[in-house]
Design an enzyme around this catalytic site. Structure first.
Site, PDB file in Angstrom:
ATOM      1  N   HIS A  14      -1.138   3.635   4.471  1.00  0.00           N
ATOM      2  CA  HIS A  14       0.244   3.942   4.067  1.00  0.00           C
ATOM      3  C   HIS A  14       0.786   2.895   3.103  1.00  0.00           C
ATOM      4  O   HIS A  14       0.488   1.702   3.208  1.00  0.00           O
ATOM      5  CB  HIS A  14       1.162   4.120   5.276  1.00  0.00           C
ATOM      6  CG  HIS A  14       1.391   2.916   6.133  1.00  0.00           C
ATOM      7  ND1 HIS A  14       2.387   2.000   5.892  1.00  0.00           N
ATOM      8  CD2 HIS A  14       0.780   2.487   7.260  1.00  0.00           C
ATOM      9  CE1 HIS A  14       2.384   1.070   6.833  1.00  0.00           C
ATOM     10  NE2 HIS A  14       1.410   1.342   7.673  1.00  0.00           N
TER      11      HIS A  14
ATOM     12  N   ASP B 272       4.167   2.342   2.373  1.00  0.00           N
ATOM     13  CA  ASP B 272       5.445   1.704   2.709  1.00  0.00           C
ATOM     14  C   ASP B 272       5.233   0.529   3.652  1.00  0.00           C
ATOM     15  O   ASP B 272       4.230   0.453   4.367  1.00  0.00           O
ATOM     16  CB  ASP B 272       6.405   2.714   3.334  1.00  0.00           C
ATOM     17  CG  ASP B 272       5.872   3.306   4.639  1.00  0.00           C
ATOM     18  OD1 ASP B 272       4.687   3.686   4.670  1.00  0.00           O
ATOM     19  OD2 ASP B 272       6.639   3.369   5.618  1.00  0.00           O
TER      20      ASP B 272
ATOM     21  N   ASP C 237       0.685  -4.846   6.257  1.00  0.00           N
ATOM     22  CA  ASP C 237       0.843  -3.572   6.947  1.00  0.00           C
ATOM     23  C   ASP C 237       1.628  -2.630   6.026  1.00  0.00           C
ATOM     24  O   ASP C 237       2.845  -2.609   6.056  1.00  0.00           O
ATOM     25  CB  ASP C 237       1.590  -3.800   8.259  1.00  0.00           C
ATOM     26  CG  ASP C 237       1.821  -2.535   9.063  1.00  0.00           C
ATOM     27  OD1 ASP C 237       1.193  -1.507   8.742  1.00  0.00           O
ATOM     28  OD2 ASP C 237       2.637  -2.578   9.999  1.00  0.00           O
TER      29      ASP C 237
ATOM     30  N   GLU D 111       5.301   5.954   6.708  1.00  0.00           N
ATOM     31  CA  GLU D 111       4.648   5.806   8.009  1.00  0.00           C
ATOM     32  C   GLU D 111       5.512   5.000   8.957  1.00  0.00           C
ATOM     33  O   GLU D 111       5.576   5.284  10.166  1.00  0.00           O
ATOM     34  CB  GLU D 111       3.282   5.136   7.823  1.00  0.00           C
ATOM     35  CG  GLU D 111       2.397   5.143   9.070  1.00  0.00           C
ATOM     36  CD  GLU D 111       2.560   3.933   9.965  1.00  0.00           C
ATOM     37  OE1 GLU D 111       1.910   3.884  11.025  1.00  0.00           O
ATOM     38  OE2 GLU D 111       3.349   3.018   9.622  1.00  0.00           O
ATOM     39  N   GLU D 112       6.187   3.990   8.432  1.00  0.00           N
ATOM     40  CA  GLU D 112       6.944   3.088   9.295  1.00  0.00           C
ATOM     41  C   GLU D 112       8.167   3.750   9.931  1.00  0.00           C
ATOM     42  O   GLU D 112       8.740   3.208  10.872  1.00  0.00           O
ATOM     43  CB  GLU D 112       7.374   1.841   8.517  1.00  0.00           C
ATOM     44  CG  GLU D 112       6.227   0.947   8.059  1.00  0.00           C
ATOM     45  CD  GLU D 112       5.533   0.221   9.206  1.00  0.00           C
ATOM     46  OE1 GLU D 112       5.945   0.410  10.372  1.00  0.00           O
ATOM     47  OE2 GLU D 112       4.570  -0.520   8.956  1.00  0.00           O
TER      48      GLU D 112
ATOM     49  N   ASP E  58      -5.487   0.701   9.204  1.00  0.00           N
ATOM     50  CA  ASP E  58      -4.119   0.249   9.458  1.00  0.00           C
ATOM     51  C   ASP E  58      -4.035  -0.535  10.763  1.00  0.00           C
ATOM     52  O   ASP E  58      -3.067  -0.433  11.506  1.00  0.00           O
ATOM     53  CB  ASP E  58      -3.189   1.486   9.510  1.00  0.00           C
ATOM     54  CG  ASP E  58      -1.722   1.111   9.621  1.00  0.00           C
ATOM     55  OD1 ASP E  58      -1.366  -0.018   9.257  1.00  0.00           O
ATOM     56  OD2 ASP E  58      -0.944   1.955  10.088  1.00  0.00           O
TER      57      ASP E  58
ATOM     58  N   HIS F 242       5.504  -7.049  10.498  1.00  0.00           N
ATOM     59  CA  HIS F 242       6.925  -6.692  10.532  1.00  0.00           C
ATOM     60  C   HIS F 242       7.860  -7.893  10.531  1.00  0.00           C
ATOM     61  O   HIS F 242       9.021  -7.769  10.938  1.00  0.00           O
ATOM     62  CB  HIS F 242       7.247  -5.789  11.739  1.00  0.00           C
ATOM     63  CG  HIS F 242       6.616  -4.448  11.688  1.00  0.00           C
ATOM     64  ND1 HIS F 242       7.034  -3.395  12.465  1.00  0.00           N
ATOM     65  CD2 HIS F 242       5.589  -3.960  10.944  1.00  0.00           C
ATOM     66  CE1 HIS F 242       6.293  -2.323  12.213  1.00  0.00           C
ATOM     67  NE2 HIS F 242       5.401  -2.650  11.286  1.00  0.00           N
TER      68      HIS F 242
END
Length: 351
Positions: free
Chosen positions: A19, A21, A81, A115-116, A138, A319
């Protein structure tokens, strides 16, 4: 899409997915990555701001003493990520297009947005991918191979207060913000993300907003066990229904499912995991199968009929501003992707 190498047309087509994003939990604007040889002590990330990477808070970094680690400057997340997944896939694509002797099945590569926020696959034409199975790239630490995720839902709890001038509010006002705060205090502390691990589920308030007249709490509900997951949703609904709002209107809740544990959808596709195990070992990497304490696009793809376990990238502390990735770990992830692709030549349409 890349065609199968000559002679491999009878193999099952394979997909690799990552992904684009990054998480909204920390800024991803103007990321300034830096490669630092990790010596085992706290790392100065930003001299101007006096920001350090605290080793004792993230002790897993100690496994990478003497390696080159990509850190942030302490003001943004890194975006490994899942930029690292894209990097591993593109490294594979470059190598196989440069070396036609690498035998492989028909290949589909897909990069998703959103995705997030759990919407990475909403608009994907899964049959149009023409893949028989796939892998999301991922994951976390080296060796991770994930075929089990949480069951997930969101809950939006709303409170309607009674607004009255504070000078004459006695016996009249009901403060919706205070109702929301009291509601959060009723959630079991032992069933929060910071107090759970492994297969243990949780309730997690991710947002609280509002004022005297209106307030809202958004929570996420997670559990690997389907039965326990349904019990959690019912428990929360009952908590809202029985919550005392005094003179104000009753609290309201809307619970919406997000994704299911992909373990249920991978049953009967053990050959895909066997292929990944063998590919890892081809690279000298021992597979580590652990439940994902989260979700992946693979959970959505698996539910839509495309079996899709998850492969590691090597990143750590996603994150947040302490996100990092050892360069050698990313190299191992890229090697694992190549090895999986090589192994795809052994999975025929009849297998």
């Amino acid at each position: 899409k890349l065609p199968a190498t000559p002679g491999m047309e009878n193999c099952k087509s394979i997909g690799f997915i990552a992904h684009m994003d990054t998480s909204p939990d920390a800024s991803g604007c103007q990321v300034k990555p830096q490669i630092i040889r990790f010596a085992g002590t706290d790392v100065l990330l930003n001299q101007t701001e006096g920001i350090f990477f605290p080793v004792e808070r993230f002790p897993e970094i100690k496994k990478y003493i003497g390696e080159d680690v990509i850190f942030t400057d302490g003001t943004t997340l890194l975006g490994a990520d899942d930029k690292s997944g894209i990097a591993a896939i593109m490294d594979m694509a470059a190598k196989i297009t440069a070396d036609p002797t690498i035998a492989h099945a028909k290949l589909c590569i897909a990069f998703t947005p959103d995705e997030e926020i759990g919407r990475g696959t909403d608009s994907v034409d899964v049959p149009g991918l023409r893949a028989s199975y796939g892998f999301t790239i991922d994951g976390g630490d080296v060796g991770g191979l994930e075929s089990e995720t949480f069951n997930a839902a969101t809950a939006r709890v709303t409170f309607t207060g009674i607004s009255v001038h504070p000078g004459s509010a006695k016996g009249k006002m009901v403060n919706a913000a205070k109702l929301a705060a009291r509601f959060i205090s009723l959630l079991p502390e032992s069933e929060s993300p910071e107090e759970t691990e492994g297969h243990e589920g949780f309730f997690h308030p991710i947002s609280i907003s509002g004022g005297v007249e209106h307030a809202e709490v958004i929570l996420i509900i997670r559990d690997h066990d389907r039965g326990a997951f349904e019990d959690r949703k019912m428990w929360l609904a009952a908590l809202v229904q029985n919550f005392d709002t005094g003179r104000a209107a009753p609290a309201q809740v809307v619970i919406q499912d997000q994704y299911r544990n992909m373990r249920d959808y991978l049953a009967g596709h053990e050959n895909i995991l066997d292929l990944a195990h063998a590919a890892y070992r081809d690279c000298g990497i021992e597979p580590i199968e652990e439940p994902v304490r989260g979700g992946t696009d693979g959970a959505f793809f698996s539910a839509k009929g495309l079996p899709c376990p998850n492969v590691f990238t090597g990143g750590l502390n996603y994150h947040g501003i302490y996100e990092c990735i050892p360069a050698q770990s990313l190299e191992k992830a890229a090697n694992a992707v190549i090895a999986i692709l090589r192994r795809s030549a052994s999975l025929t349409l009849n297998s």
